[in-house]
Design a protein around this motif. Structure first.
Motif, PDB file in Angstrom:
ATOM      1  N   PRO A  62      16.763   6.319  -5.247  1.00 22.65           N
ATOM      2  CA  PRO A  62      16.585   7.732  -4.899  1.00 22.65           C
ATOM      3  C   PRO A  62      15.291   7.951  -4.106  1.00 22.65           C
ATOM      4  CG  PRO A  62      16.161   7.363  -7.218  1.00 22.65           C
ATOM      5  CD  PRO A  62      16.683   6.075  -6.684  1.00 22.65           C
ATOM      6  N   THR A  63      15.274   9.034  -3.372  1.00 23.39           N
ATOM      7  CA  THR A  63      14.105   9.369  -2.561  1.00 23.39           C
ATOM      8  C   THR A  63      12.874   9.550  -3.440  1.00 23.39           C
ATOM      9  OG1 THR A  63      15.543  10.491  -1.026  1.00 23.39           O
ATOM     10  CG2 THR A  63      13.226  11.058  -0.922  1.00 23.39           C
ATOM     11  N   GLY A  64      11.759   9.042  -2.977  1.00 26.91           N
ATOM     12  CA  GLY A  64      10.510   9.224  -3.713  1.00 26.91           C
ATOM     13  C   GLY A  64      10.214   8.132  -4.699  1.00 26.91           C
ATOM     14  N   THR A  65      11.055   7.113  -4.792  1.00 27.49           N
ATOM     15  CA  THR A  65      10.771   6.018  -5.716  1.00 27.49           C
ATOM     16  C   THR A  65       9.608   5.190  -5.172  1.00 27.49           C
ATOM     17  OG1 THR A  65      13.138   5.888  -6.014  1.00 27.49           O
ATOM     18  CG2 THR A  65      11.823   4.144  -7.010  1.00 27.49           C
ATOM     19  N   PRO A  66       8.539   5.042  -5.941  1.00 24.23           N
ATOM     20  CA  PRO A  66       7.451   4.188  -5.460  1.00 24.23           C
ATOM     21  C   PRO A  66       7.810   2.707  -5.625  1.00 24.23           C
ATOM     22  CG  PRO A  66       6.885   5.119  -7.581  1.00 24.23           C
ATOM     23  CD  PRO A  66       8.220   5.671  -7.224  1.00 24.23           C
ATOM     24  N   CYS A  98       7.496  14.528  11.410  1.00 20.38           N
ATOM     25  CA  CYS A  98       7.150  15.145  10.134  1.00 20.38           C
ATOM     26  C   CYS A  98       8.410  15.696   9.459  1.00 20.38           C
ATOM     27  CB  CYS A  98       6.148  16.261  10.385  1.00 20.38           C
ATOM     28  SG  CYS A  98       5.139  16.628   8.984  1.00 20.38           S
ATOM     29  N   GLY A  99       9.339  16.222  10.291  1.00 21.39           N
ATOM     30  CA  GLY A  99      10.551  16.816   9.753  1.00 21.39           C
ATOM     31  C   GLY A  99      11.405  15.836   8.985  1.00 21.39           C
ATOM     32  N   MET A 100      11.426  14.590   9.426  1.00 16.97           N
ATOM     33  CA  MET A 100      12.197  13.564   8.707  1.00 16.97           C
ATOM     34  C   MET A 100      11.768  13.462   7.258  1.00 16.97           C
ATOM     35  SD  MET A 100      12.201  10.624  11.558  1.00 16.97           S
ATOM     36  CE  MET A 100      11.945   9.395  10.352  1.00 16.97           C
ATOM     37  N   PHE A 101      10.456  13.645   7.019  1.00 17.39           N
ATOM     38  CA  PHE A 101       9.922  13.490   5.665  1.00 17.39           C
ATOM     39  C   PHE A 101      10.042  14.794   4.885  1.00 17.39           C
ATOM     40  CE2 PHE A 101       7.982  10.306   8.270  1.00 17.39           C
ATOM     41  CZ  PHE A 101       8.014   9.188   7.476  1.00 17.39           C
ATOM     42  N   THR A 102       9.756  15.919   5.552  1.00 17.15           N
ATOM     43  CA  THR A 102       9.779  17.189   4.820  1.00 17.15           C
ATOM     44  C   THR A 102      11.197  17.539   4.381  1.00 17.15           C
ATOM     45  OG1 THR A 102       9.736  18.208   6.997  1.00 17.15           O
ATOM     46  CG2 THR A 102       7.701  18.248   5.736  1.00 17.15           C
ATOM     47  N   LYS A 103      12.203  17.077   5.136  1.00 15.41           N
ATOM     48  CA  LYS A 103      13.592  17.320   4.744  1.00 15.41           C
ATOM     49  C   LYS A 103      13.862  16.774   3.344  1.00 15.41           C
ATOM     50  CE  LYS A 103      15.923  17.163   9.065  1.00 15.41           C
ATOM     51  NZ  LYS A 103      16.501  16.167   9.963  1.00 15.41           N
ATOM     52  N   VAL A 104      13.265  15.632   3.029  1.00 13.68           N
ATOM     53  CA  VAL A 104      13.505  15.023   1.719  1.00 13.68           C
ATOM     54  C   VAL A 104      12.349  15.280   0.758  1.00 13.68           C
ATOM     55  CG1 VAL A 104      15.043  13.244   2.575  1.00 13.68           C
ATOM     56  CG2 VAL A 104      12.593  12.820   2.568  1.00 13.68           C
ATOM     57  N   SER A 145       0.834  -1.202   0.000  1.00 11.47           N
ATOM     58  CA  SER A 145       0.000   0.000   0.000  1.00 11.47           C
ATOM     59  C   SER A 145       0.871   1.256   0.000  1.00 11.47           C
ATOM     60  CB  SER A 145      -0.915  -0.014   1.221  1.00 11.47           C
ATOM     61  OG  SER A 145      -0.151  -0.352   2.366  1.00 11.47           O
ATOM     62  N   ASP A 146       0.935   1.953  -1.128  1.00  7.79           N
ATOM     63  CA  ASP A 146       1.486   3.308  -1.213  1.00  7.79           C
ATOM     64  C   ASP A 146       2.907   3.390  -0.633  1.00  7.79           C
ATOM     65  OD1 ASP A 146       1.560   5.965  -1.689  1.00  7.79           O
ATOM     66  OD2 ASP A 146       0.482   6.550   0.116  1.00  7.79           O
ATOM     67  N   ASN A 147       3.791   2.551  -1.146  1.00  8.13           N
ATOM     68  CA  ASN A 147       5.159   2.514  -0.611  1.00  8.13           C
ATOM     69  C   ASN A 147       6.063   3.484  -1.351  1.00  8.13           C
ATOM     70  OD1 ASN A 147       4.321   0.476   0.998  1.00  8.13           O
ATOM     71  ND2 ASN A 147       6.006  -0.872   0.522  1.00  8.13           N
ATOM     72  N   HIS A 148       6.881   4.229  -0.603  1.00  5.71           N
ATOM     73  CA  HIS A 148       7.842   5.138  -1.209  1.00  5.71           C
ATOM     74  C   HIS A 148       9.164   5.036  -0.473  1.00  5.71           C
ATOM     75  CE1 HIS A 148       4.315   7.207  -3.001  1.00  5.71           C
ATOM     76  NE2 HIS A 148       5.176   7.422  -3.970  1.00  5.71           N
ATOM     77  N   VAL A 149      10.240   5.186  -1.223  1.00  8.47           N
ATOM     78  CA  VAL A 149      11.557   5.240  -0.587  1.00  8.47           C
ATOM     79  C   VAL A 149      11.724   6.619   0.034  1.00  8.47           C
ATOM     80  CG1 VAL A 149      14.017   5.231  -1.019  1.00  8.47           C
ATOM     81  CG2 VAL A 149      12.577   3.570  -2.148  1.00  8.47           C
ATOM     82  N   ILE A 150      12.136   6.671   1.307  1.00 10.29           N
ATOM     83  CA  ILE A 150      12.266   7.950   1.997  1.00 10.29           C
ATOM     84  C   ILE A 150      13.713   8.431   1.960  1.00 10.29           C
ATOM     85  CG2 ILE A 150      11.915   9.137   4.200  1.00 10.29           C
ATOM     86  CD1 ILE A 150       9.350   8.267   2.812  1.00 10.29           C
TER      87      ILE A 150
END
Lengths: 304, 361
Positions: free
Chosen positions: B201-205, B175-181, B123-128
């Motif tokens: 890379p960050t954001g890869t589904p 939240c900061g962990m995610f907004t940083k990237v 379900s909705d997986n993304h690399v962080i």
């Protein structure tokens, strides 16, 4: 004394109120025939607004396995959807007819160990349970003085045909008591001819009451309030009657919460039937066409 | 001669050794509280904000916009013109996925046998985030401090999140962990150890097609929390008879220690206590069917820990005999459009196929 009397009167009024509100169970299992009659009679008596006729809701009796298990811990909308898609795919391959507990069926399966690689069994359906792809039914027959029961899964791809030889219901939801009844009540010939009901007739209810063999029995039938047994009283001792009275739970039919937990709410049912109604209807019409063709071609083959 | 044969045998056994396999020990291990160093507290105390309806609507709009923007983002892998130069080998470790257990139902094989399967939805997986091996310094337990880690680290750490949530429901730190990237916060966050060439890379589904049918995966999940349980349920003791003069000791353990010199209870004795809610890894589970449209995997068997709706972590198996033999989608599968509706294992009967019949030999 008067207090007790008043209490009982209160209970009666509550019961009447419930009956008047027409609270019906939308059970995933086929409803009891008698309940329906009562409902119809009531409607006549009261003569209030007619029930909205929803053809989709009729399907809950014909296709009970399309409704999921009401246990909320096991429910998931996506899984149920995928399951229904698979069920419809299988139903496109094989005609799974309408049948009920008490109907007489003939099932042909492919069996790698049988002679000719197919196996046909005829029997009375004594139970039908399970939701989704897990749906199953049990057939019972007496072969060479030996009771035989076979459990089939409805969506098993090894099932070649399911033929309804006699479409009818019995007085009870489960016919486990046939195991303790005289063998003549569960004996059916393997070369039985299918009985065709004229279109549009309601499914008949067979009011036959079976005779039990003397004890020992597999279960305590006297405690289950079964309508399909005629001679149970002659085998009971005083002790059994006392215990039966003690174990009765007459309040359970007024337990609305219990009923609610056992059933799927009507809003969710509408969603489910709206999803599968069209496909099931198409299958029904195509099946009718095929049977009509068969009827037309049957005399020719006889002449030839 | 005999010794050389023995050596050969020893060598072959050594090759079969499984690295990093957690032994399922029969004794109860108390939970070790060792949070990962990237961990931030997630739960927030929700307070009444005294907002007007207009402001509420505006906030909802902003959230929706952010969500839509996140979903419209393309995978960063599609924009890369040069294909990956590194090849997959047997020793590389790919990233895993986070999945939700959504139930189980039967499938049939082509010879008419019934298999029970468990359905897992990716379900909705993304690399962080990717942390290279040099920078990755997990918190060390007391045991590790005594014998410091001498071996050079070869595996990096890849953080994967699942299911975007409303940023206002979690703490600022989380939240900061995610907004940083540049991502929206996720409900579930998990770490996978990967080879440096399998980094993403960050954001890869990540999709269900990251795995193929017929492959085996390891699944890590939390078992069903059964609470404080007696010895019969927890350890399968037999209990004592229901009658024959037995009083008040029908479900009790009986004797728990000896006398004489050993007049004490030995450590590790099986006793009543808390059961379940512990991590368990089930290894070598075969994938029978994949639905790329809904990202659903059908796994063989019903032994995957946890109840329906629980989360579990999937990655390529480490069992030597069930390891991947042919290169899988590496580093991961891009969701291309020209994929068939569903993938089936060779042994599985598809429901749209005709009825199974057996030929007479």
């Amino acid at each position: 004394m008067s207090l007790v009397y008043r209490k009982s009167v209160d209970l009666l009024t509550v019961a009447k109120w419930i009956m008047r509100r027409e609270i019906r169970s939308l059970s995933s299992l086929p409803e009891k025939a008698e309940e329906k009659d009562v409902a119809v009679e009531e409607k006549r008596h009261i003569g209030r607004r007619p029930r909205p006729q929803n053809p989709m809701l009729e399907y809950r009796n014909v296709y009970p396995e399309f409704l999921p298990d009401p246990n909320p811990n096991w429910r998931n909308s996506l899984r149920e959807k995928l399951e229904r898609v698979d069920m419809l795919k299988r139903r496109n391959q094989i005609n799974i007819p309408e049948f009920y507990v008490g109907s007489i069926l003939a099932v042909t399966i492919s069996d790698p160990h049988a002679q000719g690689k197919t196996n046909r069994f005829v029997g009375i359906c004594i139970e039908r349970k399970g939701c989704g792809l897990r749906a199953e039914f049990t057939l019972r027959n007496v072969v060479d003085h030996q009771g035989v029961e076979v459990r089939y899964e409805l969506y098993d791809p090894t099932i070649q045909t399911i033929q309804v030889l006699r479409l009818e219901k019995r007085l009870d939801d489960k016919l486990y008591y046939l195991r303790d009844a005289l063998p003549q009540y569960s004996t059916f010939p393997f070369d039985m001819d299918p009985e065709i009901l004229p279109e549009g007739t309601p499914v008949p209810i067979n009011p036959v009451q079976v005779e039990l063999k003397p004890r020992p029995w597999l279960e305590r039938w006297e405690r289950q309030e079964l309508k399909g047994i005629s001679n149970i009283e002659e085998y009971l001792k005083e002790k059994d009657r006392v215990r039966r009275e003690l174990r009765k739970t007459p309040w359970e039919k007024y337990d609305l919460m219990k009923q609610y937990r056992k059933t799927i709410p009507i809003e969710e049912q509408n969603e489910i039937w709206g999803e599968v109604y069209n496909q099931l209807q198409q299958m029904k019409t195509s099946k009718k066409k095929i049977t009509r063709k068969r009827v037309m071609s049957a005399p020719k083959s006889q002449l030839g | 001669m005999a010794t050389s044969n023995l050596l050969l045998l020893c060598n072959s056994f050594n090759k079969l050794s499984v690295s990093n396999v957690v032994k399922r020990c029969c004794h109860y291990r108390p939970p070790r509280y060792r949070p990962p160093y990237w961990f931030m507290p997630k739960e927030r105390v929700v307070s009444e904000d005294m907002l007007t309806q207009e402001n509420r609507d505006f906030l909802a709009e902003v959230k929706q916009d952010k969500h839509n923007f996140q979903h419209s983002l393309e995978s960063p892998l599609t924009n890369v013109d040069t294909p990956q130069t590194t090849e997959w080998t047997q020793s590389t470790r790919r990233v895993g996925v986070i999945a939700r257990k959504i139930g189980n139902y039967p499938l049939w094989t082509k010879d008419g046998k019934k298999f029970q399967t468990t359905l897992l939805q990716v379900s909705d997986n993304h690399v962080i985030k990717y942390i290279p091996p040099d920078e990755f310094n997990p918190m060390k337990s007391k045991k590790m401090k005594k014998e410091p880690w001498k071996e050079k680290r070869t595996l990096g750490c890849l953080l994967v999140g699942a299911e975007s949530i409303d940023p206002s429901t979690v703490t600022k730190d989380y939240c900061g962990m995610f907004t940083k990237v540049g991502m929206l916060p996720k409900r579930h966050l998990c770490r996978f150890m990967v080879s440096p060439n399998a980094q993403l890379p960050t954001g890869t589904p990540l999709y269900a097609t990251h795995f193929r049918v017929g492959d085996c995966v390891d699944i890590r999940a939390k078992t069903i929390d059964r609470g404080f349980q007696g010895v019969m349920k927890r350890w399968g003791f037999k209990g004592m008879p229901a009658s024959h003069g037995v009083t008040k000791t029908h479900r009790r353990p009986g004797n728990i220690g000896g006398g004489g010199e050993k007049a004490r209870v030995w450590p590790g004795t099986k006793m009543p206590g808390h059961m379940g809610n512990s991590w368990r890894i089930i290894r070598g589970v075969k994938i029978l069917r994949i639905n790329p449209e809904h990202n659903v995997l059908w796994m063989l068997g019903v032994a995957i820990p946890g109840e329906t709706g629980a989360m579990c972590y999937l990655y390529d198996t480490v069992l030597p005999l069930k390891k991947l033999k042919t290169p899988p989608p590496f580093p991961t599968q891009l969701n291309s459009l020209e994929i068939p509706q569903e993938y089936y294992d060779d042994c599985i009967h598809q429901f749209e196929q005709p009825t199974i019949t057996f030929e007479e030999s």
